[in-house]
Design a protein around this motif. Structure first.
Motif, PDB file in Angstrom:
ATOM      1  N   ASP A   1       1.797   3.518 -16.319  1.00 36.71           N
ATOM      2  CA  ASP A   1       1.945   2.418 -15.362  1.00 36.71           C
ATOM      3  C   ASP A   1       1.035   2.649 -14.159  1.00 36.71           C
ATOM      4  N   LEU A   2       0.489   1.566 -13.634  1.00 37.24           N
ATOM      5  CA  LEU A   2      -0.384   1.643 -12.463  1.00 37.24           C
ATOM      6  C   LEU A   2       0.358   1.091 -11.256  1.00 37.24           C
ATOM      7  N   VAL A   3       0.503   1.915 -10.233  1.00 35.75           N
ATOM      8  CA  VAL A   3       1.136   1.462  -8.998  1.00 35.75           C
ATOM      9  C   VAL A   3       0.044   1.140  -7.978  1.00 35.75           C
ATOM     10  N   VAL A   4       0.213  -0.002  -7.325  1.00 30.84           N
ATOM     11  CA  VAL A   4      -0.780  -0.485  -6.352  1.00 30.84           C
ATOM     12  C   VAL A   4      -0.026  -1.035  -5.144  1.00 30.84           C
ATOM     13  N   PRO A   5      -0.084  -0.362  -4.009  1.00 29.75           N
ATOM     14  CA  PRO A   5       0.640  -0.850  -2.827  1.00 29.75           C
ATOM     15  C   PRO A   5       0.095  -2.179  -2.320  1.00 29.75           C
ATOM     16  N   VAL A   6       0.990  -3.030  -1.855  1.00 27.18           N
ATOM     17  CA  VAL A   6       0.599  -4.233  -1.139  1.00 27.18           C
ATOM     18  C   VAL A   6      -0.019  -3.785   0.184  1.00 27.18           C
ATOM     19  N   PRO A   7      -1.093  -4.435   0.644  1.00 24.66           N
ATOM     20  CA  PRO A   7      -1.714  -4.027   1.906  1.00 24.66           C
ATOM     21  C   PRO A   7      -0.694  -3.920   3.046  1.00 24.66           C
ATOM     22  N   GLY A   8      -0.718  -2.781   3.735  1.00 26.99           N
ATOM     23  CA  GLY A   8       0.190  -2.558   4.851  1.00 26.99           C
ATOM     24  C   GLY A   8       1.528  -1.980   4.454  1.00 26.99           C
ATOM     25  N   LYS A   9       1.763  -1.781   3.152  1.00 27.18           N
ATOM     26  CA  LYS A   9       3.035  -1.237   2.669  1.00 27.18           C
ATOM     27  C   LYS A   9       2.835   0.175   2.111  1.00 27.18           C
ATOM     28  N   ARG A  10       3.919   0.950   2.145  1.00 25.66           N
ATOM     29  CA  ARG A  10       3.909   2.310   1.582  1.00 25.66           C
ATOM     30  C   ARG A  10       5.091   2.461   0.614  1.00 25.66           C
ATOM     31  N   PRO A  11       5.004   1.826  -0.557  1.00 25.40           N
ATOM     32  CA  PRO A  11       6.105   1.952  -1.517  1.00 25.40           C
ATOM     33  C   PRO A  11       6.283   3.409  -1.943  1.00 25.40           C
ATOM     34  N   ARG A  12       7.547   3.798  -2.128  1.00 23.41           N
ATOM     35  CA  ARG A  12       7.846   5.181  -2.492  1.00 23.41           C
ATOM     36  C   ARG A  12       8.390   5.250  -3.915  1.00 23.41           C
ATOM     37  N   LEU A  13       7.935   6.258  -4.629  1.00 21.92           N
ATOM     38  CA  LEU A  13       8.465   6.501  -5.964  1.00 21.92           C
ATOM     39  C   LEU A  13       8.878   7.959  -6.077  1.00 21.92           C
ATOM     40  N   LEU A  14       9.949   8.181  -6.828  1.00 24.05           N
ATOM     41  CA  LEU A  14      10.490   9.517  -7.046  1.00 24.05           C
ATOM     42  C   LEU A  14      10.058  10.007  -8.411  1.00 24.05           C
ATOM     43  N   CYS A  15       9.272  11.073  -8.445  1.00 23.07           N
ATOM     44  CA  CYS A  15       8.841  11.666  -9.717  1.00 23.07           C
ATOM     45  C   CYS A  15       9.999  12.438 -10.322  1.00 23.07           C
ATOM     46  N   LEU A  16      10.413  12.052 -11.516  1.00 22.57           N
ATOM     47  CA  LEU A  16      11.582  12.658 -12.141  1.00 22.57           C
ATOM     48  C   LEU A  16      11.280  14.014 -12.753  1.00 22.57           C
TER      49      LEU A  16
END
Length: 263
Positions: free
Chosen positions: A36-51
Motif C-alpha cells: 500500500d502507498l500512503v500519501v499525506p494530504v498537504p499540511g497533514k501528518r497522518p500517523r500509522l502504527l507498524c505492527l
C-alpha cells in the motif's frame, strides 16, 4: 479482530494500521498491506502504527512495507521470557507486583506487593534523585499519597519493601523503575487516545494499543488494558494469550499459569 476491524483481506499479513486522518488513499482505522502507498494530504501528518516493529510513522510518503522496515523497537530490552530490570516474584520476598515492569508512564503510581506470612506490617521506601519518601502500613497496597510529590520524568527510582514481624525485619525486596522522558510519555498518550477514537470497540483495537505500549516497554499499561477487558468479559483467546505473555515478561510466570488454567 472482528470483520469490521479486519476488513476484507487484501494481503496475507497486514503491516500497519492508519490511525489518524490526513492520508489521500486510506481512511483512519484501515489495516495496511506492505504494498500500500500512503500519501499525506498537504499540511497533514497522518500517523500509522507498524505492527511488525512497534514504530509510529508520521507524515511520510511511501510504500508501507518500506516505511515499516527495520528491527522491532526495544527488541533487546523486552524479550519473550522477560524484560531487563523486571525480574520479580522471588519466593518469600515482598516483591513489587504493581506497577508491572521497569518502565512507567504514571508519575503517581499505586503500589501492590506480595504478602509475607507472619508479617505484621510493611515499610515502603521510595528513593530517587532529590526524592525520598516512606510509609508504614499493614496492607499490601499503597495508593500513592496525595502529600507525596510526583515522580519526575526520565528519572529512576528504587522501591524498597520491608516486611516486619513486630520490630524485626523478616523479609525485604527492591524494585527499580524508570519513568519515560516527558516527550515520549506525551506521544504515547496522544497516540493511544487517537487509536481509542477509531470507530471500533476497545477490544478490537487492544492488539494495536498493546503494540503501541510495548514500543516503550510499558508492560503496566498493556497489562492494565488487557486485565480490564478480561474483567468486563470482553477479552478473547488472542488477548488472553498476549496477557499471559506480558505477565511472563513482567517476571510473574505464576500469574500467566493461573490465567492459562482459568481459560
Amino acid at each position: 479482530m472482528n470483520s469490521q476491524t479486519k476488513q476484507a483481506a487484501r494481503c496475507t499479513t497486514e503491516t500497519a494500521r492508519l490511525f489518524t486522518e490526513g492520508d489521500k488513499n486510506f481512511r483512519p482505522g484501515t489495516l495496511l498491506c506492505p504494498d500500500d502507498l500512503v500519501v499525506p494530504v498537504p499540511g497533514k501528518r497522518p500517523r500509522l502504527l507498524c505492527l511488525n516493529n512497534r514504530r509510529v510513522i508520521a507524515g511520510q510518503t511511501g510504500r508501507v512495507g518500506d516505511l515499516c522496515a527495520g528491527k522491532p523497537k526495544n527488541q533487546i530490552v523486552c524479550g519473550e521470557d522477560g524484560c531487563s530490570g523486571s525480574a520479580r516474584g522471588t519466593e518469600g520476598k515482598p516483591s513489587l507486583i504493581r506497577p508491572f515492569g521497569p518502565t512507567l508512564i504514571s508519575k503517581r503510581p499505586d503500589l501492590t506487593w506480595r504478602a509475607i506470612e507472619g508479617a505484621t506490617h510493611y515499610e515502603i521506601r521510595i528513593k530517587g534523585r532529590q526524592f525520598e519518601q516512606e510509609q508504614t502500613l499493614s496492607e499490601t497496597h499503597l495508593k500513592y499519597p496525595q502529600a507525596w510529590p510526583s515522580l519526575e520524568f526520565k528519572n529512576a527510582y528504587h522501591i524498597d519493601i520491608l516486611a516486619y514481624q513486630g520490630g524485626t525485619i523478616i523479609s525485604a525486596d527492591r524494585a527499580t523503575v524508570n519513568l519515560l522522558f516527558e516527550e515520549e510519555s506525551v506521544a504515547i498518550q496522544e497516540n493511544a487516545a487517537a487509536i481509542k477514537q477509531l470507530p471500533f470497540s476497545l477490544r478490537d483495537v487492544a492488539v494495536d494499543l498493546d503494540t503501541l505500549y510495548m514500543s516503550q516497554n510499558l508492560l503496566n499499561q498493556s497489562i492494565q488494558l488487557l486485565e480490564g477487558l478480561r474483567e468486563k468479559g470482553e477479552s478473547n483467546p488472542q488477548l488472553n494469550e498476549i496477557l499471559a505473555k506480558r505477565y511472563i515478561q513482567a517476571g510473574y510466570r505464576d500469574l500467566a499459569e493461573s490465567l492459562q488454567e482459568a481459560n
